[in-house]
Write a protein that holds these residues in place. Structure first.
Motif, PDB file in Angstrom:
ATOM      1  N   UNK A   1      -5.835  59.418 136.148  1.00  0.00           N
ATOM      2  CA  UNK A   1      -6.819  60.226 135.423  1.00  0.00           C
ATOM      3  C   UNK A   1      -7.888  59.409 134.740  1.00  0.00           C
ATOM      4  N   UNK A   2      -7.670  58.088 134.600  1.00  0.00           N
ATOM      5  CA  UNK A   2      -8.682  57.230 133.987  1.00  0.00           C
ATOM      6  C   UNK A   2      -9.888  57.091 134.915  1.00  0.00           C
ATOM      7  N   UNK A   3     -11.041  56.917 134.309  1.00  0.00           N
ATOM      8  CA  UNK A   3     -12.260  56.617 135.062  1.00  0.00           C
ATOM      9  C   UNK A   3     -12.424  55.098 135.095  1.00  0.00           C
ATOM     10  N   UNK A   4     -12.579  54.544 136.288  1.00  0.00           N
ATOM     11  CA  UNK A   4     -12.724  53.098 136.431  1.00  0.00           C
ATOM     12  C   UNK A   4     -14.094  52.776 137.003  1.00  0.00           C
TER      13      UNK A   4
ATOM     14  N   UNK B   1     -12.315  58.095 139.677  1.00  0.00           N
ATOM     15  CA  UNK B   1     -11.167  58.544 138.901  1.00  0.00           C
ATOM     16  C   UNK B   1      -9.879  58.139 139.612  1.00  0.00           C
ATOM     17  N   UNK B   2      -8.959  57.513 138.878  1.00  0.00           N
ATOM     18  CA  UNK B   2      -7.676  57.108 139.442  1.00  0.00           C
ATOM     19  C   UNK B   2      -6.843  58.360 139.697  1.00  0.00           C
ATOM     20  N   UNK B   3      -6.437  58.565 140.935  1.00  0.00           N
ATOM     21  CA  UNK B   3      -5.651  59.749 141.287  1.00  0.00           C
ATOM     22  C   UNK B   3      -4.173  59.439 141.520  1.00  0.00           C
ATOM     23  N   UNK B   4      -3.838  58.172 141.758  1.00  0.00           N
ATOM     24  CA  UNK B   4      -2.428  57.812 141.975  1.00  0.00           C
ATOM     25  C   UNK B   4      -2.247  56.324 141.782  1.00  0.00           C
ATOM     26  N   UNK B   5      -1.038  55.946 141.334  1.00  0.00           N
ATOM     27  CA  UNK B   5      -0.634  54.551 141.270  1.00  0.00           C
ATOM     28  C   UNK B   5       0.634  54.384 142.091  1.00  0.00           C
ATOM     29  N   UNK B   6       0.793  53.201 142.684  1.00  0.00           N
ATOM     30  CA  UNK B   6       1.952  52.951 143.533  1.00  0.00           C
ATOM     31  C   UNK B   6       2.731  51.765 142.989  1.00  0.00           C
ATOM     32  N   UNK B   7       3.947  52.003 142.568  1.00  0.00           N
ATOM     33  CA  UNK B   7       4.798  50.926 142.088  1.00  0.00           C
ATOM     34  C   UNK B   7       4.891  50.877 140.578  1.00  0.00           C
TER      35      UNK B   7
END
Length: 456
Positions: A29-32, A57-63
């Protein structure tokens, strides 16, 4: 409309094939912004902040933090703005091109579906398992005989896997890797070797037979801790150090010689330098200056052995490594062209690299390429040691603590500042006469710093 782009763990250079997630710097959800660091990872060389080439916008993180990922595995997905018309500038979706060594930031390819062959558990026939690239398969895969590319490097999880295959005459191009994007894992090679030993083929895979691995083929998965045990994975910097030290002991026929030296005059010379004004000169810098002068006289020790070619490779430059203890383990930063630096320059570079080691910001390039190592274990309050050579170098000078001791000086017993010096060397590059001559010259310079004037 927004476009979702996948950012994968980039090639971090220096042959690194994996990294551990230490700390996420962004949340879903963060804006990068373009080139904003999104995750901090630890490789076998250093801590690295990884910047993302996309803005959105960050929609997913892996790990999760603590997870090890191979190069090419997904890190995050970013939703970027609508793509402009053809020919228009689109830095948000096309990427900045400024991520890390060897990593292209062009548009991520569409995910392809591919069919994997699942290994039978108890002699049954293989069944097809469909997975998406970048996702783990339903079961471990890697039978021999799979299709491979005809040219270009074969992607493997680590150099150990490549060496294991080479030592056993296994063609990696005949394997289908079970890692992300077909990455060949150690388990894939071990399975193929066992299958080959049983006369198995890709069309007729055999069941996996439990087998106690040798130390060189030990699995990465941790065994459950027994009562009273604490198990710490050897990974990241600590794992790399363990592998390198073991390789040094395994491959290098080393020998050690040592000598006690009266360092009183060296300490007085340093005090006089620092009393004259200007930047302070460190003792380590003076010892480094002595090392480079000694290597100019005994260049056999500034070399490495090319075992395959059966040649000794001698260098005309001194890239001086120095052992530094950090919270993350032992690191050996390298001072480039130490032979061309004076004591003031050496002092500044030692200070810069030491601070970078403490903060975990050393780059892979600052931790590789050394030709000789200086190990000041005296900072731990010990007099002597027989250090392990920093493979693939040919020698290491160890320096113990400098302490007042009884010493015969000019025919009389006196209290002098005494230090023990030790040299561990690769006996393939020279014999004891050269090693002893090098160490004696170093001791002479410590006892009479004026000897260095010949080389200034």
């Amino acid at each position: 409309m927004a476009q979702v782009l996948e950012f994968k763990l980039p090639d971090l250079g220096e042959g690194l094939t994996e990294a551990e997630i230490v700390r996420w710097l962004v949340e879903v959800g963060d804006v990068v912004a373009i080139d904003q660091p999104v995750v901090e990872v630890e490789t076998a060389k250093a801590m690295v902040e990884v910047p993302c080439p996309y803005g959105g916008v960050v929609t997913a993180r892996f790990g999760e933090e603590g997870t090890e990922l191979p190069v090419g595995a997904p890190l995050i997905t970013v939703a970027v703005g609508e793509r402009p018309a053809s020919g228009a500038d689109d830095t948000a979706s096309e990427g900045s091109g400024n991520v890390l060594v060897g990593y292209g930031t062009s548009e991520a390819p569409a995910r392809r579906r591919r069919v994997r062959q699942e290994r039978p558990v108890s002699g049954g026939s293989a069944t097809a398992v469909t997975t998406r690239e970048g996702e783990p398969p339903a079961s471990v895969n890697g039978q021999a005989g799979g299709s491979g590319t005809d040219d270009g490097p074969v992607p493997v999880i680590s150099p150990l896997v490549r060496r294991l295959a080479r030592q056993n005459g296994l063609d990696l191009r005949e394997l289908t890797g079970s890692g992300p994007d077909g990455l060949i894992l150690r388990a894939d090679v071990e399975y193929a070797l066992r299958a080959a030993g049983q006369g198995a083929t890709a069309a007729e895979p055999q069941p996996r037979v439990p087998q106690a691995p040798s130390p060189a083929l030990a699995s990465r998965s941790s065994a459950p801790a027994a009562p009273g045990e604490i198990r710490t994975p050897l990974k990241g910097i600590r794992g790399a150090v363990a592998d390198k030290l073991a390789r040094s002991r395994r491959e290098i026929p080393d020998a050690t010689c040592w000598v006690d030296a009266d360092a009183t005059e060296l300490m007085r010379a340093r005090a006089a330098m620092n009393a004259a004004g200007g930047p302070k000169i460190s003792l380590l810098a003076l010892l480094a200056r002595i090392c480079t002068a000694a290597l100019a006289r005994f260049p056999e020790l500034n070399s490495t052995v090319d075992a395959e070619a059966r040649e000794v490779v001698r260098f005309d430059h001194v890239h001086l490594g120095f052992a530094a203890q950090t919270d993350r383990g032992l690191v050996v930063p390298v001072v480039r062209d130490a032979h061309a630096r004076d004591a003031e320059s050496l002092t500044a570079e030692f200070a810069r690299l030491t601070e970078a080691g403490r903060t975990g910001t050393l780059t892979p390039g600052e931790l590789t390429g050394g030709t000789f190592t200086l190990n000041n274990y005296g900072v731990f309050g010990v007099d002597g040691s027989t250090p392990i050579i920093n493979h693939p170098e040919a020698a290491m000078l160890g320096v113990g603590r400098i302490v007042p001791k009884p010493w015969v000086h000019e025919g009389e017993l006196a209290v002098r500042q005494v230090v023990q010096l030790s040299l561990t060397f690769d006996h393939r590059v020279c014999d004891g006469g050269v090693a002893g001559g090098f160490l004696r010259y170093v001791a002479d310079c410590v006892e009479q710093p004026a000897v260095l004037l010949r080389t200034l």
